[in-house]
Design an enzyme around this catalytic site. Structure first.
Site, PDB file in Angstrom:
ATOM      1  N   ASP A 238      -5.678  -0.405 -10.994  1.00 55.04           N
ATOM      2  CA  ASP A 238      -7.077  -0.835 -11.086  1.00 55.04           C
ATOM      3  C   ASP A 238      -7.397  -1.423 -12.454  1.00 55.04           C
ATOM      4  O   ASP A 238      -8.031  -2.474 -12.572  1.00 55.04           O
ATOM      5  CB  ASP A 238      -8.021   0.349 -10.839  1.00 55.04           C
ATOM      6  CG  ASP A 238      -7.735   1.050  -9.528  1.00 55.04           C
ATOM      7  OD1 ASP A 238      -6.930   0.508  -8.741  1.00 55.04           O
ATOM      8  OD2 ASP A 238      -8.301   2.127  -9.294  1.00 55.04           O
TER       9      ASP A 238
ATOM     10  N   GLY B 286     -13.352   2.434  -2.645  1.00 53.71           N
ATOM     11  CA  GLY B 286     -11.961   2.064  -2.859  1.00 53.71           C
ATOM     12  C   GLY B 286     -11.836   0.685  -3.493  1.00 53.71           C
ATOM     13  O   GLY B 286     -10.780   0.065  -3.454  1.00 53.71           O
ATOM     14  N   LEU B 287     -12.917   0.184  -4.079  1.00 54.37           N
ATOM     15  CA  LEU B 287     -12.893  -1.155  -4.684  1.00 54.37           C
ATOM     16  C   LEU B 287     -12.921  -1.067  -6.202  1.00 54.37           C
ATOM     17  O   LEU B 287     -13.137  -2.043  -6.893  1.00 54.37           O
ATOM     18  CB  LEU B 287     -14.060  -1.996  -4.137  1.00 54.37           C
ATOM     19  CG  LEU B 287     -14.022  -2.140  -2.604  1.00 54.37           C
ATOM     20  CD1 LEU B 287     -15.250  -2.895  -2.090  1.00 54.37           C
ATOM     21  CD2 LEU B 287     -12.744  -2.844  -2.146  1.00 54.37           C
TER      22      LEU B 287
ATOM     23  N   GLU C  71       0.833  -1.212   0.000  1.00 58.54           N
ATOM     24  CA  GLU C  71       0.000   0.000   0.000  1.00 58.54           C
ATOM     25  C   GLU C  71       0.866   1.260   0.000  1.00 58.54           C
ATOM     26  O   GLU C  71       1.857   1.340   0.724  1.00 58.54           O
ATOM     27  CB  GLU C  71      -0.884  -0.015   1.256  1.00 58.54           C
ATOM     28  CG  GLU C  71      -2.272   0.458   1.001  1.00 58.54           C
ATOM     29  CD  GLU C  71      -3.008  -0.381  -0.033  1.00 58.54           C
ATOM     30  OE1 GLU C  71      -3.126   0.084  -1.182  1.00 58.54           O
ATOM     31  OE2 GLU C  71      -3.465  -1.481   0.309  1.00 58.54           O
TER      32      GLU C  71
ATOM     33  N   SER D 282     -14.783   2.383 -10.772  1.00 60.30           N
ATOM     34  CA  SER D 282     -14.511   3.171 -11.985  1.00 60.30           C
ATOM     35  C   SER D 282     -13.792   2.323 -13.038  1.00 60.30           C
ATOM     36  O   SER D 282     -14.191   2.317 -14.200  1.00 60.30           O
ATOM     37  CB  SER D 282     -13.719   4.439 -11.657  1.00 60.30           C
ATOM     38  OG  SER D 282     -12.491   4.136 -11.041  1.00 60.30           O
TER      39      SER D 282
ATOM     40  N   TYR E 163      -3.213  12.183   0.888  1.00 57.99           N
ATOM     41  CA  TYR E 163      -2.502  11.419  -0.144  1.00 57.99           C
ATOM     42  C   TYR E 163      -1.350  12.258  -0.708  1.00 57.99           C
ATOM     43  O   TYR E 163      -0.214  11.800  -0.804  1.00 57.99           O
ATOM     44  CB  TYR E 163      -3.489  11.041  -1.249  1.00 57.99           C
ATOM     45  CG  TYR E 163      -2.875  10.273  -2.376  1.00 57.99           C
ATOM     46  CD1 TYR E 163      -2.724   8.897  -2.304  1.00 57.99           C
ATOM     47  CD2 TYR E 163      -2.419  10.937  -3.522  1.00 57.99           C
ATOM     48  CE1 TYR E 163      -2.145   8.188  -3.344  1.00 57.99           C
ATOM     49  CE2 TYR E 163      -1.844  10.246  -4.559  1.00 57.99           C
ATOM     50  CZ  TYR E 163      -1.712   8.861  -4.467  1.00 57.99           C
ATOM     51  OH  TYR E 163      -1.127   8.177  -5.503  1.00 57.99           O
TER      52      TYR E 163
ATOM     53  N   GLY F  60     -17.167   4.148  -4.916  1.00 59.38           N
ATOM     54  CA  GLY F  60     -16.444   5.043  -4.010  1.00 59.38           C
ATOM     55  C   GLY F  60     -15.962   4.381  -2.731  1.00 59.38           C
ATOM     56  O   GLY F  60     -15.596   5.058  -1.777  1.00 59.38           O
TER      57      GLY F  60
HETATM   58  P1  ADP Z   1     -14.040   3.760  -6.935  1.00 63.28           P
HETATM   59  O1  ADP Z   1     -13.431   3.459  -8.255  1.00 63.28           O
HETATM   60  O2  ADP Z   1     -13.113   3.467  -5.801  1.00 63.28           O
HETATM   61  O3  ADP Z   1     -15.356   3.102  -6.721  1.00 63.28           O
HETATM   62  P2  ADP Z   1     -14.027   6.388  -8.043  1.00 63.28           P
HETATM   63  O4  ADP Z   1     -14.265   7.726  -7.457  1.00 63.28           O
HETATM   64  O5  ADP Z   1     -12.709   6.123  -8.692  1.00 63.28           O
HETATM   65  O6  ADP Z   1     -14.308   5.312  -6.892  1.00 63.28           O
HETATM   66  O7  ADP Z   1     -15.139   6.068  -9.135  1.00 63.28           O
HETATM   67  C1  ADP Z   1     -16.495   6.192  -8.807  1.00 63.28           C
HETATM   68  C2  ADP Z   1     -17.210   6.860  -9.954  1.00 63.28           C
HETATM   69  O8  ADP Z   1     -17.244   5.989 -11.088  1.00 63.28           O
HETATM   70  C3  ADP Z   1     -18.656   7.137  -9.650  1.00 63.28           C
HETATM   71  O9  ADP Z   1     -18.808   8.380  -8.981  1.00 63.28           O
HETATM   72  C4  ADP Z   1     -19.286   7.163 -11.034  1.00 63.28           C
HETATM   73  O10 ADP Z   1     -19.046   8.405 -11.672  1.00 63.28           O
HETATM   74  C5  ADP Z   1     -18.481   6.119 -11.771  1.00 63.28           C
HETATM   75  N1  ADP Z   1     -19.151   4.808 -11.724  1.00 63.28           N
HETATM   76  C6  ADP Z   1     -18.697   3.672 -11.151  1.00 63.28           C
HETATM   77  N2  ADP Z   1     -19.570   2.655 -11.329  1.00 63.28           N
HETATM   78  C7  ADP Z   1     -20.604   3.150 -12.033  1.00 63.28           C
HETATM   79  C8  ADP Z   1     -21.840   2.609 -12.551  1.00 63.28           C
HETATM   80  N3  ADP Z   1     -22.184   1.323 -12.363  1.00 63.28           N
HETATM   81  N4  ADP Z   1     -22.652   3.443 -13.241  1.00 63.28           N
HETATM   82  C9  ADP Z   1     -22.322   4.727 -13.433  1.00 63.28           C
HETATM   83  N5  ADP Z   1     -21.194   5.291 -12.966  1.00 63.28           N
HETATM   84  C10 ADP Z   1     -20.344   4.533 -12.275  1.00 63.28           C
HETATM   85 MG    MG Z   2     -11.693   4.396  -9.022  1.00 63.00          MG
END
Ligand code: ADP
Ligand code: MG
Length: 395
Positions: free
Chosen positions: A186, A135-136, A45, A139, A238, A133
């Protein structure tokens, strides 16, 4: 498992229902349904920007994309996790055009155009079981499910080279279109994961190595705990940790902390106590990654658990990126019989992991939920997570 369980669902059932949603939304059949996993980092990490290694695995929790090409230049995107669909045109998918969640999807189509692929007009509907959101990496799961689908639409064979190309395209989408800094772990794990393996990723040269990792074959479960906490200082925290590591490297006369051979001498020579603690986390965590890989290869899971817990202590005390929600999840898990536990991801919220004997899974999960409840905190999400597959076509 307590009610807090976040189910990964059954891929075939999710795909079936997504195909029928596509039909209802778009009025015809999709050409295919594609899937890409969320991920969790087992160990290593805050090492990526120090040129170190990490060891992510694919979650069974994944994002699903159903797609069909169009005859015109329109691009229509729908997510079952979002209220608003997005509509755009093929010539306007890049930076400054798509916003919000759609940027992650339109961005992938744009990055593949930039890479020379002839992307048609599109209808896309996505659905996901990856908590957003936490952290898994919801995106990258979103980007990679769409990337694999787009390649299938234009008839490209999804071999290792293409997967590597898609890693870069998805990173570009996230950085340049969604405007979110991303290191590449990722997208790499989402595209290169193999079932029953974790992926050793060297952030110095992006080389990868599959490492056997099959906890359930050894009577164990990996439990991911989504704390549902995200503290507001996470971005600044960070940045400042990154700056501290750069300062340590400068003082030691190297470009990155990875280059240091004699880490004990290096630590002694750092006079600033905060900088020394930051460097100590980086050096000991690099050693823990090597130890963890070795233990995995020998299926020595008891010792692996101890390495996880040491990693947490180092992140909490030396790197100071933990928070009460992460500490409580880790402490409760180990008190209730986990072989080891640690925060995972950047810290200040997000998720933790615990390596748990299968017959203790419910007890550990319930104890964590109770511990949160007794503090009046939001209920955490519990994700039992056997290592899953990388991005692929489902139908
Ligand atoms: P993480 O990748 O850790 O979950 P991020 O902030 O990197 O968090 O990404 C989250 C963003 O990705 C969400 O706010 C949204 O914009 C987009 N996202 C993720 N999954 C979806 C989904 N199934 N449908 C629409 N947008 C999504
Ligand atoms: Mg992400």
């Amino acid at each position: 498992m307590p009610s807090a369980q976040v189910s990964a669902g059954v891929p075939d059932e999710i795909a079936d229902s997504l195909v029928s949603r596509f039909h209802d939304t778009v009025g015809r059949e999709p050409v295919g349904c594609f899937v890409a996993p969320g991920r969790v980092n087992l160990i290593g990490e805050h090492l990526d920007y120090n040129d170190g290694k990490c060891l992510p695995m694919a979650l069974p929790h994944a994002t699903y994309a159903a797609l069909a090409p169009r005859d015109d230049d329109r691009v229509n995107l729908t997510s079952l996790q979002e209220e608003e669909p997005w509509q755009g045109r093929l010539g306007a998918l890049g930076p400054g055009h798509a916003e919000g969640w759609a940027a992650y999807v339109a961005g992938v189509a744009w990055a593949l155009q930039e890479d020379g692929l002839d992307i048609p007009g599109l209808d896309i509907v996505v659905d996901s079981r990856v908590p957003v959101g936490a952290g898994l990496s919801s995106s990258a799961a979103l980007e990679c499910s769409v990337a694999v689908g787009l390649c299938a639409l234009i008839g490209l064979e999804l071999d290792h080279d293409l997967r590597r190309r898609l890693v870069s395209a998805c990173m570009r989408a996230e950085r340049e279109v969604a405007g979110a800094p991303t290191g590449g772990m990722d997208q790499t794990i989402a595209l290169l994961a193999e079932r029953e393996h974790a992926l050793l990723l060297d952030c110095r040269d992006w080389s990868t190595e599959q490492v056997p990792w099959d906890p359930s074959a050894h009577g164990l479960e990996l439990l991911v705990i989504d704390t549902r906490a995200q503290h507001s200082h996470s971005d600044g925290g960070y940045e400042s940790r990154r700056n501290d590591c750069e300062e340590a490297a400068r003082s030691l006369g190297v470009d990155t902390l990875r280059e240091v051979d004699d880490t004990s001498a290096a630590l002694e020579s750092l006079s600033d106590t905060r900088i020394r603690r930051r460097a100590r986390h980086v050096f000991t965590e690099m050693a823990r990654v090597e130890a963890a890989v070795d233990l995995l290869r020998r299926s020595e899971y008891e010792s692996l658990g101890q390495v996880f817990t040491s990693s947490h202590a180092s992140l909490r005390d030396d790197f100071e990126v933990s928070c009460p929600e992460l500490d409580l999840a880790v402490d409760t898990a180990t008190e209730e019989g986990a072989l080891g536990a640690r925060m995972t991801g950047g810290g200040f919220g997000g998720s933790a992991i615990a390596l748990v004997p299968g017959d203790r899974l419910d007890t550990v999960g319930e104890a964590i939920v109770q511990a949160y409840r007794s503090r009046g905190w939001e209920e955490p999400g519990l994700l039992p997570a056997n290592p899953g597959d990388g991005a692929r076509r489902l139908r």
